[in-house]
Design a protein around this motif. Structure first.
Motif, short mmCIF file in Angstrom:
data_model
loop_
_atom_site.label_atom_id
_atom_site.label_comp_id
_atom_site.label_asym_id
_atom_site.label_seq_id
_atom_site.Cartn_x
_atom_site.Cartn_y
_atom_site.Cartn_z
N THR A 71 29.46 55.37 49.93
CA THR A 71 29.81 54.65 51.14
C THR A 71 30.40 53.30 50.74
O THR A 71 30.40 52.92 49.56
CB THR A 71 28.59 54.46 52.05
N ARG A 72 30.87 52.57 51.72
CA ARG A 72 31.63 51.34 51.45
C ARG A 72 30.84 50.30 50.65
O ARG A 72 31.32 49.78 49.66
CB ARG A 72 32.10 50.72 52.77
N ARG A 73 29.64 50.02 51.06
CA ARG A 73 28.85 48.97 50.40
C ARG A 73 28.56 49.30 48.93
O ARG A 73 28.80 48.47 48.05
CB ARG A 73 27.57 48.68 51.17
N PRO A 74 28.04 50.50 48.62
CA PRO A 74 27.82 50.83 47.20
C PRO A 74 29.13 50.85 46.40
O PRO A 74 29.15 50.49 45.23
CB PRO A 74 27.17 52.21 47.23
N ARG A 75 30.22 51.29 47.05
CA ARG A 75 31.51 51.31 46.36
C ARG A 75 31.94 49.90 45.97
O ARG A 75 32.38 49.65 44.84
CB ARG A 75 32.56 51.97 47.27
N LEU A 76 31.80 48.96 46.90
CA LEU A 76 32.17 47.56 46.61
C LEU A 76 31.24 46.95 45.56
O LEU A 76 31.69 46.20 44.69
CB LEU A 76 32.16 46.73 47.89
N ALA A 77 29.95 47.28 45.64
CA ALA A 77 29.00 46.76 44.65
C ALA A 77 29.32 47.30 43.26
O ALA A 77 29.30 46.56 42.27
CB ALA A 77 27.57 47.12 45.04
N LEU A 78 29.65 48.57 43.19
CA LEU A 78 30.01 49.17 41.92
C LEU A 78 31.31 48.58 41.38
O LEU A 78 31.41 48.27 40.19
CB LEU A 78 30.13 50.69 42.06
N PHE A 79 32.28 48.40 42.26
CA PHE A 79 33.53 47.75 41.84
C PHE A 79 33.25 46.36 41.27
O PHE A 79 33.78 46.00 40.22
CB PHE A 79 34.52 47.65 43.00
N ALA A 80 32.43 45.60 41.97
CA ALA A 80 32.10 44.24 41.52
C ALA A 80 31.41 44.27 40.15
O ALA A 80 31.74 43.47 39.27
CB ALA A 80 31.22 43.53 42.55
N ALA A 81 30.49 45.20 39.96
CA ALA A 81 29.78 45.30 38.67
C ALA A 81 30.76 45.65 37.55
O ALA A 81 30.70 45.07 36.46
CB ALA A 81 28.67 46.34 38.77
N LEU A 82 31.66 46.60 37.82
CA LEU A 82 32.64 46.97 36.80
C LEU A 82 33.60 45.82 36.50
O LEU A 82 33.95 45.58 35.34
CB LEU A 82 33.43 48.21 37.25
N ALA A 83 33.99 45.09 37.53
CA ALA A 83 34.89 43.95 37.34
C ALA A 83 34.22 42.86 36.50
O ALA A 83 34.84 42.28 35.60
CB ALA A 83 35.34 43.39 38.69
N VAL A 84 32.96 42.60 36.78
CA VAL A 84 32.22 41.59 36.01
C VAL A 84 32.08 42.04 34.56
O VAL A 84 32.26 41.24 33.63
CB VAL A 84 30.84 41.30 36.65
N LEU A 85 31.77 43.31 34.36
CA LEU A 85 31.64 43.83 33.00
C LEU A 85 32.96 43.67 32.24
O LEU A 85 32.97 43.22 31.09
CB LEU A 85 31.23 45.30 33.03
N MET A 86 34.07 44.01 32.88
CA MET A 86 35.35 43.89 32.20
C MET A 86 35.68 42.43 31.91
O MET A 86 36.07 42.10 30.79
CB MET A 86 36.49 44.51 33.02
N ALA A 87 35.52 41.57 32.89
CA ALA A 87 35.84 40.16 32.68
C ALA A 87 34.98 39.54 31.59
O ALA A 87 35.47 38.83 30.71
CB ALA A 87 35.67 39.38 33.99
#
Length: 196
Positions: free
Chosen positions: A4-20
């Motif tokens: 769903t939208r909220r877990p998708r955004l949370a996962l995106f944020a976690a992946l973005a932080v990991l990459m950065a």
């Protein structure tokens, strides 16, 4: 896997932080997770490719810009930023596609997906490396006299380190994924037992 939208955004944020966090020091003690991030994003966020892939690409370039200019160099004249730099688009998309393909392979059948993980990882990294390394080798001025033999040696020299780093992060993500599935499946059983 449909989120769903909220877990998708949370996962995106976690992946973005990991990459950065890991891309900031590309060859540091903590290896760059960018390639794994694109593969994992393809797996978990395949339906969000229109916004998530471009956002991760912008983040990758922004981090490169910060690192290069932060060291007092011009971004556009840095040896890594050549016409070959544009090959990072298809390179990273190859990883995204490998992850998205794995998500479709055996949907809702985790053991089948686990069986497809190694081929998806290997194929995605091989194709990503072909674009990223090939773009740099053939289109940057860093290689004075490119040859097919030189390109093949360079490809082989760097392939296993990149595969190993990507496999490390993807393997850790697979373990976390399996644990989440176990907890998720155990929760209804525990609720049923508590109701008895």
């Amino acid at each position: 896997m449909t989120l769903t939208r909220r877990p998708r955004l949370a996962l995106f944020a976690a992946l973005a932080v990991l990459m950065a966090a890991t891309r900031l020091n590309h060859f540091g003690a903590v290896p760059d997770a960018s390639w794994a991030v694109f593969l994992l994003a393809g797996f978990y966020l395949a339906g969000s490719v229109r916004w998530a892939f471009p956002a991760l690409m912008v983040l990758a370039v922004a981090v490169d810009y910060v690192v290069i200019t932060g060291s007092g160099l011009s971004f556009w004249s840095h040896y890594c930023v050549s016409p070959g730099y544009w090959f990072l688009l298809p390179a990273h998309f190859a990883l995204w596609a490998a992850g998205a393909g794995l998500a479709r392979f055996g949907q809702d059948r985790p053991l089948r997906q686990l069986g497809g993980l190694a081929p998806a990882l290997l194929g995605g990294v091989a194709l990503c490396h072909l674009f990223a390394q090939g773009g740099f080798y053939w289109f940057s001025s860093s290689v004075a006299a490119p040859t097919v033999a030189g390109w093949a040696k360079n490809y082989a020299d760097w392939f296993l380190p990149y595969l190993g780093t990507t496999a490390l992060y993807v393997g850790l993500a697979a373990v976390v994924h399996a644990l989440v599935l176990l907890v998720h499946r155990a929760a209804p059983a525990a609720a049923r037992d508590a109701g008895r």
